[in-house]
Design a protein around this motif. Structure first.
Motif, mmCIF file in Angstrom:
data_model
loop_
_atom_site.group_PDB
_atom_site.id
_atom_site.type_symbol
_atom_site.label_atom_id
_atom_site.label_comp_id
_atom_site.label_asym_id
_atom_site.label_seq_id
_atom_site.Cartn_x
_atom_site.Cartn_y
_atom_site.Cartn_z
ATOM 1 N N ILE A 8 9.146 -26.633 13.147
ATOM 2 C CA ILE A 8 8.448 -27.889 12.921
ATOM 3 C C ILE A 8 7.234 -27.977 13.833
ATOM 4 O O ILE A 8 7.310 -27.679 15.030
ATOM 5 C CB ILE A 8 9.390 -29.087 13.154
ATOM 6 C CG1 ILE A 8 10.478 -29.093 12.082
ATOM 7 C CG2 ILE A 8 8.627 -30.406 13.138
ATOM 8 C CD1 ILE A 8 11.488 -30.200 12.250
ATOM 9 N N THR A 9 6.119 -28.397 13.272
ATOM 10 C CA THR A 9 4.861 -28.470 14.002
ATOM 11 C C THR A 9 4.966 -29.414 15.199
ATOM 12 O O THR A 9 5.449 -30.542 15.084
ATOM 13 C CB THR A 9 3.748 -28.962 13.056
ATOM 14 O OG1 THR A 9 3.689 -28.112 11.913
ATOM 15 C CG2 THR A 9 2.394 -28.951 13.768
ATOM 16 N N ASP A 10 4.494 -28.943 16.365
ATOM 17 C CA ASP A 10 4.425 -29.755 17.585
ATOM 18 C C ASP A 10 5.769 -30.341 17.989
ATOM 19 O O ASP A 10 5.836 -31.435 18.563
ATOM 20 C CB ASP A 10 3.406 -30.898 17.412
ATOM 21 C CG ASP A 10 2.001 -30.391 17.163
ATOM 22 O OD1 ASP A 10 1.660 -29.325 17.704
ATOM 23 O OD2 ASP A 10 1.249 -31.042 16.413
ATOM 24 N N SER A 88 17.941 -28.947 1.251
ATOM 25 C CA SER A 88 17.230 -28.231 0.194
ATOM 26 C C SER A 88 15.768 -28.661 0.072
ATOM 27 O O SER A 88 15.006 -28.065 -0.697
ATOM 28 C CB SER A 88 17.927 -28.459 -1.152
ATOM 29 O OG SER A 88 17.982 -29.850 -1.459
ATOM 30 N N ALA A 89 15.360 -29.686 0.820
ATOM 31 C CA ALA A 89 13.990 -30.188 0.731
ATOM 32 C C ALA A 89 13.010 -29.187 1.334
ATOM 33 O O ALA A 89 13.376 -28.353 2.169
ATOM 34 C CB ALA A 89 13.876 -31.523 1.447
ATOM 35 N N PRO A 90 11.735 -29.265 0.941
ATOM 36 C CA PRO A 90 10.720 -28.382 1.539
ATOM 37 C C PRO A 90 10.607 -28.613 3.041
ATOM 38 O O PRO A 90 10.874 -29.709 3.537
ATOM 39 C CB PRO A 90 9.425 -28.805 0.822
ATOM 40 C CG PRO A 90 9.872 -29.479 -0.422
ATOM 41 C CD PRO A 90 11.170 -30.140 -0.105
ATOM 42 N N ARG A 91 10.223 -27.575 3.765
ATOM 43 C CA ARG A 91 10.092 -27.698 5.218
ATOM 44 C C ARG A 91 9.117 -28.805 5.596
ATOM 45 O O ARG A 91 9.254 -29.456 6.639
ATOM 46 C CB ARG A 91 9.629 -26.377 5.808
ATOM 47 C CG ARG A 91 9.928 -26.244 7.299
ATOM 48 C CD ARG A 91 9.082 -25.187 7.973
ATOM 49 N NE ARG A 91 7.705 -25.636 8.148
ATOM 50 C CZ ARG A 91 6.757 -24.901 8.745
ATOM 51 N NH1 ARG A 91 7.034 -23.701 9.156
ATOM 52 N NH2 ARG A 91 5.533 -25.364 8.877
ATOM 53 N N GLU A 92 8.108 -29.026 4.737
ATOM 54 C CA GLU A 92 7.125 -30.066 5.023
ATOM 55 C C GLU A 92 7.771 -31.444 5.146
ATOM 56 O O GLU A 92 7.299 -32.298 5.901
ATOM 57 C CB GLU A 92 6.053 -30.101 3.923
ATOM 58 C CG GLU A 92 5.117 -28.900 3.900
ATOM 59 C CD GLU A 92 5.765 -27.649 3.310
ATOM 60 O OE1 GLU A 92 6.855 -27.776 2.686
ATOM 61 O OE2 GLU A 92 5.185 -26.555 3.459
ATOM 62 N N GLY A 105 8.548 -44.752 13.185
ATOM 63 C CA GLY A 105 8.653 -45.128 11.782
ATOM 64 C C GLY A 105 9.895 -44.570 11.132
ATOM 65 O O GLY A 105 10.916 -44.338 11.787
ATOM 66 N N ALA A 106 9.816 -44.367 9.837
ATOM 67 C CA ALA A 106 10.932 -43.834 9.059
ATOM 68 C C ALA A 106 10.361 -42.967 7.951
ATOM 69 O O ALA A 106 9.167 -43.040 7.645
ATOM 70 C CB ALA A 106 11.768 -44.966 8.477
ATOM 71 N N PHE A 107 11.229 -42.145 7.351
ATOM 72 C CA PHE A 107 10.743 -41.266 6.295
ATOM 73 C C PHE A 107 11.866 -40.932 5.335
ATOM 74 O O PHE A 107 12.997 -40.652 5.735
ATOM 75 C CB PHE A 107 10.191 -39.964 6.887
ATOM 76 C CG PHE A 107 9.777 -38.958 5.843
ATOM 77 C CD1 PHE A 107 8.511 -39.029 5.269
ATOM 78 C CD2 PHE A 107 10.657 -37.972 5.414
ATOM 79 C CE1 PHE A 107 8.125 -38.113 4.293
ATOM 80 C CE2 PHE A 107 10.283 -37.053 4.440
ATOM 81 C CZ PHE A 107 9.005 -37.126 3.884
ATOM 82 N N LEU A 108 11.540 -40.988 4.029
ATOM 83 C CA LEU A 108 12.404 -40.482 2.972
ATOM 84 C C LEU A 108 11.532 -39.658 2.032
ATOM 85 O O LEU A 108 10.425 -40.074 1.703
ATOM 86 C CB LEU A 108 13.049 -41.620 2.171
ATOM 87 C CG LEU A 108 14.066 -42.514 2.877
ATOM 88 C CD1 LEU A 108 14.503 -43.628 1.935
ATOM 89 C CD2 LEU A 108 15.264 -41.715 3.347
ATOM 90 N N PRO A 109 12.000 -38.498 1.580
ATOM 91 C CA PRO A 109 11.236 -37.740 0.586
ATOM 92 C C PRO A 109 11.026 -38.600 -0.662
ATOM 93 O O PRO A 109 11.823 -39.503 -0.954
ATOM 94 C CB PRO A 109 12.141 -36.537 0.282
ATOM 95 C CG PRO A 109 12.978 -36.375 1.509
ATOM 96 C CD PRO A 109 13.230 -37.776 2.000
ATOM 97 N N THR A 110 9.950 -38.313 -1.395
ATOM 98 C CA THR A 110 9.597 -39.128 -2.554
ATOM 99 C C THR A 110 10.728 -39.223 -3.561
ATOM 100 O O THR A 110 11.053 -40.315 -4.044
ATOM 101 C CB THR A 110 8.347 -38.554 -3.241
ATOM 102 O OG1 THR A 110 7.248 -38.592 -2.317
ATOM 103 C CG2 THR A 110 7.983 -39.370 -4.471
ATOM 104 N N ASP A 111 11.383 -38.108 -3.862
ATOM 105 C CA ASP A 111 12.442 -38.161 -4.860
ATOM 106 C C ASP A 111 13.648 -38.946 -4.374
ATOM 107 O O ASP A 111 14.330 -39.617 -5.152
ATOM 108 C CB ASP A 111 12.859 -36.748 -5.280
ATOM 109 C CG ASP A 111 13.414 -35.928 -4.121
ATOM 110 O OD1 ASP A 111 12.944 -36.128 -2.987
ATOM 111 O OD2 ASP A 111 14.311 -35.107 -4.352
ATOM 112 N N VAL A 112 13.890 -38.930 -3.067
ATOM 113 C CA VAL A 112 14.994 -39.711 -2.501
ATOM 114 C C VAL A 112 14.673 -41.201 -2.576
ATOM 115 O O VAL A 112 15.539 -42.018 -2.897
ATOM 116 C CB VAL A 112 15.259 -39.282 -1.040
ATOM 117 C CG1 VAL A 112 16.269 -40.217 -0.377
ATOM 118 C CG2 VAL A 112 15.768 -37.848 -1.000
#
Length: 204
Positions: A8-10, A88-92, A105-112
């Motif tokens: 993961i970057t940084d 299974s999600a992309p590394r990005e 913040g928070a994050f969910l993949p678009t499909d999720v």
């Protein structure tokens, strides 16, 4: 998992845990900016596990789901994690999750995000407009629903036939008026209130 996180970057992996007790102990000892835990470490009884983490850590939890189901997604959010990413999600997506949670913040993949709104049929759908929506203009209500559907600013702009800059302004005002931190929390609000298309979009 370690190999994935190390790419993961940084980001720097400062510790690992093989069970819940070690997860709690290492989190208290190392005080990481973000905790990334597999679903087997968080669930079942995930709320109890997350609540045992130090207060500065418990709000920064990313769950990496070994298996991805609607029930697991619901349980993860109820447990208080701020990001849910299937393995299974992309590394990005893992990059984005860690960066977002580290920034508060928070994050969910678009499909999720889309599944969060579309597939949780156990949430009663309202026929009356929730009081929270009275703070928004009609256009802002439409944008909120589309954000809850997991759509990007570009997709919303195409749907409503407006410019992306206009959509961005609407999203910013929605977050401010409803005191929401980011788009993920907006999507969670759509789900929690049981909003549906007839509730927000004009009837034809």
């Amino acid at each position: 998992m370690f190999v994935l996180l190390s790419e993961i970057t940084d980001a720097e992996v400062v510790g690992t845990a093989v069970d819940r007790e070690e997860l709690v102990h290492q989190s208290a000892r190392l005080m990481p900016d973000v905790v990334v835990a597999g679903s087997s470490l968080v669930l079942p009884d995930g709320l109890a596990v997350v609540s045992r983490l130090p207060s500065t850590v418990s709000g920064s939890t990313v769950m990496a789901a070994e298996y991805d189901t609607d029930e697991l997604l619901c349980a993860a959010l109820a447990a208080g994690v701020h990001s849910y990413v299937p393995l299974s999600a992309p590394r990005e997506d893992f990059d984005a999750a860690v960066q977002a949670v580290a920034a508060g913040g928070a994050f969910l993949p678009t499909d999720v995000t889309r599944r969060l709104v579309r597939n949780f049929h156990l949430v009663p759908r309202r026929t009356a407009r929730p009081a929270e929506l009275e703070l928004l203009s009609e256009r802002e209500r439409q944008v909120l629903l589309l954000v809850g559907d997991g759509r990007s600013n570009r997709e919303i702009a195409r749907t409503l036939k407006v410019g992306e800059a206009t959509v961005k302004s609407h999203v910013s005002r929605i977050l401010a008026k409803l005191e929401l931190r980011d788009r993920v929390h907006a999507a969670q609000l759509v789900w929690r209130l049981g909003l549906d298309v007839p509730c927000l979009l004009p009837q034809s």
